[in-house]
Design a protein around this motif. Structure first.
Motif, PDB file in Angstrom:
ATOM      1  N   PRO A 344       0.815  -1.214   0.000  1.00 29.33           N
ATOM      2  CA  PRO A 344       0.000   0.000   0.000  1.00 29.33           C
ATOM      3  C   PRO A 344       0.848   1.264   0.000  1.00 29.33           C
ATOM      4  O   PRO A 344       1.999   1.255   0.411  1.00 29.33           O
ATOM      5  N   VAL A 345       0.240   2.357  -0.468  1.00 30.50           N
ATOM      6  CA  VAL A 345       0.811   3.692  -0.276  1.00 30.50           C
ATOM      7  C   VAL A 345       0.333   4.182   1.088  1.00 30.50           C
ATOM      8  O   VAL A 345      -0.849   4.091   1.412  1.00 30.50           O
ATOM      9  N   ARG A 346       1.264   4.695   1.869  1.00 29.80           N
ATOM     10  CA  ARG A 346       0.954   5.069   3.246  1.00 29.80           C
ATOM     11  C   ARG A 346       1.203   6.559   3.490  1.00 29.80           C
ATOM     12  O   ARG A 346       2.118   7.155   2.927  1.00 29.80           O
ATOM     13  N   ALA A 347       0.392   7.138   4.349  1.00 32.87           N
ATOM     14  CA  ALA A 347       0.647   8.462   4.921  1.00 32.87           C
ATOM     15  C   ALA A 347       0.608   8.295   6.432  1.00 32.87           C
ATOM     16  O   ALA A 347      -0.296   7.657   6.968  1.00 32.87           O
ATOM     17  N   GLY A 348       1.610   8.855   7.100  1.00 33.81           N
ATOM     18  CA  GLY A 348       1.774   8.579   8.530  1.00 33.81           C
ATOM     19  C   GLY A 348       2.648   7.351   8.720  1.00 33.81           C
ATOM     20  O   GLY A 348       2.916   6.594   7.776  1.00 33.81           O
ATOM     21  N   ASN A 349       3.105   7.158   9.957  1.00 32.55           N
ATOM     22  CA  ASN A 349       4.011   6.039  10.216  1.00 32.55           C
ATOM     23  C   ASN A 349       3.803   5.560  11.650  1.00 32.55           C
ATOM     24  O   ASN A 349       4.103   6.282  12.614  1.00 32.55           O
ATOM     25  N   ASP A 350       3.293   4.335  11.776  1.00 30.25           N
ATOM     26  CA  ASP A 350       2.976   3.808  13.101  1.00 30.25           C
ATOM     27  C   ASP A 350       4.209   3.446  13.924  1.00 30.25           C
ATOM     28  O   ASP A 350       4.055   3.042  15.093  1.00 30.25           O
ATOM     29  N   ALA A 351       5.391   3.616  13.350  1.00 30.97           N
ATOM     30  CA  ALA A 351       6.592   3.407  14.164  1.00 30.97           C
ATOM     31  C   ALA A 351       6.649   4.394  15.325  1.00 30.97           C
ATOM     32  O   ALA A 351       7.392   4.171  16.289  1.00 30.97           O
ATOM     33  N   TRP A 352       5.859   5.466  15.270  1.00 32.11           N
ATOM     34  CA  TRP A 352       5.874   6.428  16.383  1.00 32.11           C
ATOM     35  C   TRP A 352       5.426   5.781  17.692  1.00 32.11           C
ATOM     36  O   TRP A 352       5.750   6.269  18.768  1.00 32.11           O
ATOM     37  N   ARG A 353       4.725   4.662  17.594  1.00 34.32           N
ATOM     38  CA  ARG A 353       4.256   3.981  18.799  1.00 34.32           C
ATOM     39  C   ARG A 353       5.320   3.063  19.407  1.00 34.32           C
ATOM     40  O   ARG A 353       5.140   2.548  20.501  1.00 34.32           O
ATOM     41  N   GLN A 354       6.398   2.798  18.670  1.00 35.57           N
ATOM     42  CA  GLN A 354       7.403   1.845  19.123  1.00 35.57           C
ATOM     43  C   GLN A 354       8.290   2.442  20.217  1.00 35.57           C
ATOM     44  O   GLN A 354       8.424   3.660  20.341  1.00 35.57           O
ATOM     45  N   GLU A 355       8.930   1.531  20.945  1.00 33.62           N
ATOM     46  CA  GLU A 355       9.971   1.956  21.868  1.00 33.62           C
ATOM     47  C   GLU A 355      11.311   1.483  21.337  1.00 33.62           C
ATOM     48  O   GLU A 355      11.472   0.310  20.991  1.00 33.62           O
ATOM     49  N   GLN A 356      12.240   2.413  21.250  1.00 29.78           N
ATOM     50  CA  GLN A 356      13.596   2.093  20.791  1.00 29.78           C
ATOM     51  C   GLN A 356      14.572   2.741  21.770  1.00 29.78           C
ATOM     52  O   GLN A 356      14.687   3.964  21.823  1.00 29.78           O
ATOM     53  N   ILE A 357      15.271   1.918  22.513  1.00 30.69           N
ATOM     54  CA  ILE A 357      16.118   2.471  23.566  1.00 30.69           C
ATOM     55  C   ILE A 357      17.462   2.961  23.037  1.00 30.69           C
ATOM     56  O   ILE A 357      18.232   3.570  23.781  1.00 30.69           O
ATOM     57  N   ASP A 358      17.734   2.753  21.747  1.00 29.70           N
ATOM     58  CA  ASP A 358      18.967   3.297  21.165  1.00 29.70           C
ATOM     59  C   ASP A 358      18.934   4.818  21.068  1.00 29.70           C
ATOM     60  O   ASP A 358      19.973   5.465  21.001  1.00 29.70           O
ATOM     61  N   VAL A 359      17.723   5.425  21.052  1.00 30.21           N
ATOM     62  CA  VAL A 359      17.634   6.865  20.786  1.00 30.21           C
ATOM     63  C   VAL A 359      18.329   7.693  21.854  1.00 30.21           C
ATOM     64  O   VAL A 359      18.811   8.800  21.571  1.00 30.21           O
ATOM     65  N   TYR A 360      18.427   7.174  23.072  1.00 28.99           N
ATOM     66  CA  TYR A 360      19.095   7.940  24.127  1.00 28.99           C
ATOM     67  C   TYR A 360      20.566   8.162  23.768  1.00 28.99           C
ATOM     68  O   TYR A 360      21.115   9.250  23.966  1.00 28.99           O
ATOM     69  N   GLY A 361      21.194   7.122  23.248  1.00 24.40           N
ATOM     70  CA  GLY A 361      22.595   7.237  22.879  1.00 24.40           C
ATOM     71  C   GLY A 361      22.813   8.127  21.682  1.00 24.40           C
ATOM     72  O   GLY A 361      23.794   8.889  21.623  1.00 24.40           O
TER      73      GLY A 361
END
Length: 607
Positions: A344-361
């Motif tokens: 599908p063609v998508r608008a928006g991204n549900d990855a915003w709901r994920q938790e990724q602990i790498d972002v702190y680093g």
């Protein structure tokens, strides 16, 4: 079906929005007034979703380039009877200086057509289709142009030639002789603006000249890299600047949505948002490619966007809208066929709901690298960065979706643990600046605990390398970052073994690197994907740090060779055809290029 190669497009940007122009002189993608707004021209994703083309009426050949030190595009068409050039730009303000690149923009798209030799018959086709092609606007003649009204949009086309209107499309044919210039423009007006604002040829000439001057002023004042691949590195710095939303300092991952990782596949995501990880890496790359005055804006944006969102029970959201929005709920656009039928063609991204602990680093790594440029570190920003370090110390033991945003079960990704180590390592080094001396002992203890756990659990004797997660035999290119961020020296035997395993077993026949093998099923998605240019640049970077600059140069040249004719890179390369795949242009790929070139320069200087 839209089938033109992804590499056939060039980028225009006013640091608010972006357009893509084809080799044939057609603007097939434009979202305004923001990068993540619905498209006005969307033929990139469906033949009926709108375009604006200006091209010779008969057979022609074409070449194109960006004007020196700018992202103003010049396309030259040659026919049997003559030659013309088309200069395209999304304009900057006429009074811009380098540090103000992109301010005061009225969302004005200029197309200036000049006869070079002989005479050439030219065709114009203007077909705006707002709301991702859902709307067929009402087109009306006004003195000096055409207006298009539909939904919330009122678009004004200034045209020096008469246009015929039919079926919500404006067309014209005109003849251009050597030395003659005609200038078109389109801008997004307001529904209340009456009469429609028509731009005169002289005004357009001034705005175009001001835009060229603004790009050159920024390049001259800010870009000082003089190492290997100087022009390509500086150009990549301009691409990263072009992907920055000037009003807030947010940096988008790419200018497009839903360009696939495999033709006809379903791995099609909307990248027109600001990922904490991507933006942090981009800020570090700008430290190499340019003097990053943008550091203050970026950290101020994140401090505001994430305010109150890094508490005891709340993880840091991994991405935001360019205005700081949190809810990026994903939806499909079923009326669009997708590039080469990739749905599908998508608008928006549900990855915003994920938790990724790498972002702190990644965030604290960027803050440490850019500490000298962050001149406005107030108590709010200090509190934000301290909270990030505390969160890394608290959350490093838990599973997450990881850097690659798997949509399967959370796992204990090695890369995520390493980046929590980075968060604490950089926080300790920044402790005085953060007024956090009382936390150094706790941060240091947590950092050492993470290090022991990664060295114990992340290594696989059977794989002869660090693997994606403990107990797995899956190689993951993100583990190359262990050397790049300083978790282990690149010359450590375990690190060298990991580099060699990735170079030998995680590459295609062209020598380009995969993120991981999708057939291992860790990401919870069907279908395959191409090789990742960022990962290939990581391999070059790690080889340079390991004292192998000759091999690093070979790998770098291999990846950089996939830049298109105007120096732009997508996310991936099709392992079968060598075509560029994925959203375009991709910030990750350009920042990987910048950092790898810099690492090779450093390695050669050490030698």
């Amino acid at each position: 079906m839209s089938s033109l190669p992804i590499a056939a497009h060039a980028l225009l940007s006013d640091r608010h929005s972006a357009a893509l122009v084809t080799t044939g002189g057609s603007i097939d993608w434009l979202c305004c007034p923001r990068f993540d707004s619905p498209s006005v021209f969307g033929r990139l994703l469906d033949p009926g979703a709108g375009h604006w083309s200006i091209s010779p009426a008969g057979e022609y050949t074409g070449t194109r380039r960006y004007l020196d030190r700018t992202l103003v595009l010049e396309t030259t068409f040659r026919t049997a009877t003559g030659a013309v050039s088309v200069t395209d730009a999304l304009t900057m303000g006429p009074d811009n200086h380098g540090h103000e690149l992109g301010r005061g923009v009225p969302h004005l798209l200029i197309r200036s057509v000049t006869g070079l030799t002989g005479q050439t018959d030219m065709n114009v086709s203007y077909q705006p289709r707002p709301e991702y092609g859902l709307l067929r606007p009402l087109l009306s003649h006004v003195d000096g142009g055409v207006t298009a009204r539909g939904g919330a949009e009122w678009l004004v086309l200034s045209s020096p030639v008469p246009l015929d209107l039919a079926d919500s499309t404006a067309t014209a044919r005109f003849t251009l002789r050597a030395g003659e210039t005609v200038r078109f423009s389109m801008h997004r007006s307001t529904l209340e603006a009456k009469p429609a604002r028509i731009w005169s040829p002289d005004e357009l000439a001034d705005r175009l000249a001001a835009t060229v001057a603004a790009w050159r002023s920024w390049s001259d004042l800010h870009q000082n890299y003089d190492g290997p691949w100087r022009d390509l590195v500086r150009h990549s710095g301009r691409v990263l600047q072009a992907l920055t939303f000037q009003p807030t300092g947010a940096i988008v991952a790419a200018a497009t949505t839903s360009l696939p990782e495999q033709p006809g596949g379903a791995r099609n995501w909307d990248y027109r948002y600001s990922w904490v990880r991507d933006a942090s890496f981009t800020m570090e790359a700008l430290w190499v490619a340019a003097c990053p005055d943008e550091a203050n804006d970026f950290f101020a944006f994140l401090t505001t966007a994430a305010a109150g969102a890094v508490g005891e029970g709340t993880p840091l959201q991994i991405m935001f809208g360019v205005g700081g929005e949190h809810d990026l709920t994903e939806r499909t656009l079923p009326h669009l066929s997708g590039w080469r039928d990739s749905r599908p063609v998508r608008a928006g991204n549900d990855a915003w709901r994920q938790e990724q602990i790498d972002v702190y680093g990644e965030l604290l790594g960027a803050a440490h690298r850019l500490a000298d440029q962050i001149t406005d570190m107030d108590d709010d920003m200090r509190g934000f960065l301290v909270a990030l370090a505390d969160a890394a110390a608290r959350r490093w033991r838990q599973p997450d979706q990881g850097i690659w945003e798997v949509r399967g079960e959370p796992r204990h990704f090695v890369y995520s643990k390493v980046m929590c180590w980075v968060a604490l390592d950089r926080a300790v080094k920044l402790a005085d600046r953060l007024h956090a001396g009382d936390r150094v002992a706790a941060w240091t203890a947590a950092k050492e605990e993470i290090r022991r756990a990664v060295l114990r659990d992340g290594w696989s004797d059977s794989a002869g390398a660090f693997t994606q997660y403990p107990g797995s035999g899956t190689l993951d290119a993100s583990n190359l970052m262990m050397a790049i961020v300083g978790f282990l020296p690149a010359g450590d035997p375990r690190m060298l073994a990991t580099i060699e395993a990735i170079a030998d077993r995680l590459t295609d026949e062209r020598g380009l690197v995969y993120r991981y093998r999708t057939e291992d099923g860790v990401d919870g998605l069907t279908g395959g994907e191409g090789t990742f240019l960022l990962c290939t640049f990581w391999l070059a970077h790690a080889l340079a740090m390991a004292g192998q600059p000759e091999r690093a140069r070979e790998v770098f040249a291999r990846a950089a060779g996939y830049a298109n004719d105007v120096g732009l890179l997508a996310e991936e390369v099709d392992p079968d055809t060598g075509e560029l795949l994925g959203n375009f242009p991709q910030a990750f790929s350009h920042l990987g290029l910048i950092n790898a070139a810099w690492a090779i320069q450093q390695a050669e200087q050490r030698r």
